[in-house]
Design an enzyme around this catalytic site. Structure first.
Site, mmCIF file in Angstrom:
data_model
loop_
_atom_site.group_PDB
_atom_site.id
_atom_site.type_symbol
_atom_site.label_atom_id
_atom_site.label_comp_id
_atom_site.label_asym_id
_atom_site.label_seq_id
_atom_site.Cartn_x
_atom_site.Cartn_y
_atom_site.Cartn_z
ATOM 1 N N LYS A 224 0.806 -1.221 0.000
ATOM 2 C CA LYS A 224 0.000 0.000 0.000
ATOM 3 C C LYS A 224 0.840 1.273 0.000
ATOM 4 C CE LYS A 224 -4.366 -1.940 1.391
ATOM 5 N NZ LYS A 224 -5.453 -2.031 2.372
ATOM 6 N N ARG A 265 -3.272 -9.980 5.114
ATOM 7 C CA ARG A 265 -3.707 -10.160 3.720
ATOM 8 C C ARG A 265 -2.598 -9.618 2.823
ATOM 9 N NH1 ARG A 265 -6.322 -7.231 -0.316
ATOM 10 N NH2 ARG A 265 -7.923 -8.373 -1.510
#
Length: 287
Positions: A224, A265
């Site tokens: 991210k 995740r």
């Protein structure tokens, strides 16, 4: 001091932080640019993720990157269902990443064992009743609105307190709608309506979130933007591309495992699978 691990009723107990591998069956993912858009390639990739250490595989057919527009229901179903069926047929534990109740319902009928909804049931009013009826675990993520304008919603006075309060409200709504609390997993929503400073503050507060919410915690930091900002170093320097953030992702996986996360995740599994196992061994040694 070693802390007992939280578990989600209806899913295996791994005895450590789990690893959820990601398959984006989309042409516009921020992380892998449509590499798994083909069903055959996606199923093969899922099997590769399991071979590398994934405990379950999360299949999604709609990009939730900042600025992304939604796809229609028919297209999402076309992307997701064959991959779910293919992986389930190979014995893989599958979750479905969707904000649509119809997709969740059909994916569960095809064998998916978990519904991972980034909106926490708020994008589709039918989602909570469908999941409650299906009796499967449900991920409730912190969410302030659709991807197209979520960056405008990244305004907080105290991000940890506000995310905790908003997640608790979403959790309460899911339970009030009929989902057993023992089946609910919570996710602080790193990168969703948050800037890099907000994401780092939430990673630093994982133990606080875990204690306040009392439910298994899913941490989805993989590749991210906040990791790109950290790796860029000097202000104004260009962050590395998403696929060059896997070592940084594994670092967050180790921190999350240390702080009691139920699962992480991730797109690249092997390093994070190693990281959570080392974190567990260190926790065991500290008893």
């Amino acid at each position: 001091m070693h802390r007992p691990l939280r578990t989600a009723h209806g899913l295996p107990e791994w005895g450590r932080c789990g690893v959820m591998g990601v398959i984006n069956v989309t042409p516009d993912s921020f992380s892998d640019g449509g590499r798994w858009f083909d069903t055959t390639a996606a199923v093969k990739h899922g099997l590769d993720l399991v071979a590398e250490g994934a405990d379950l595989v999360d299949v999604g057919g709609e990009s939730t990157r900042p600025g992304a527009l939604r796809v229609d229901e028919e297209e999402e179903l076309r992307r997701v269902l064959p991959v779910v069926r293919g992986l389930v047929g190979e014995g893989v534990l599958v979750s479905v990443d969707t904000m649509r109740a119809s997709v969740a319902e059909r994916a569960v009928a095809a064998g998916a064992r978990l519904v991972n909804d980034v909106s926490g049931g708020r994008a589709d009013p039918d989602m909570v009743p469908v999941v409650a009826e299906a009796g499967v675990p449900f991920v409730v993520m912190h969410w302030r609105g659709q991807s197209v304008d979520m960056n405008d919603r990244a305004v907080y006075g105290d991000v940890v307190r506000e995310v905790t309060d908003e997640l608790r409200s979403a959790l309460d709504q899911a339970v009030a709608g009929g989902i057993a609390i023992e089946r609910v997993v919570v996710d602080p929503g790193l990168g969703f309506a948050k800037n890099a400073e907000h994401d780092l503050a939430l990673v630093a507060a994982l133990r606080e979130l875990d204690a306040a919410l009392g439910r298994p915690l899913l941490v989805a930091a993989s590749r991210k933007r906040f990791l790109g900002r950290v790796l860029a170093g000097e202000p104004g320097s260009a962050p590395p591309p998403a696929r060059e953030r896997d070592a940084a992702t594994a670092a967050v996986s180790a921190l999350a495992a240390r702080d009691g996360a139920w699962a992480v995740r991730v797109h690249e599994v092997r390093a994070s699978a190693d990281a959570v196992r080392v974190a567990r061994a260190v926790a065991e040694a500290a008893r």
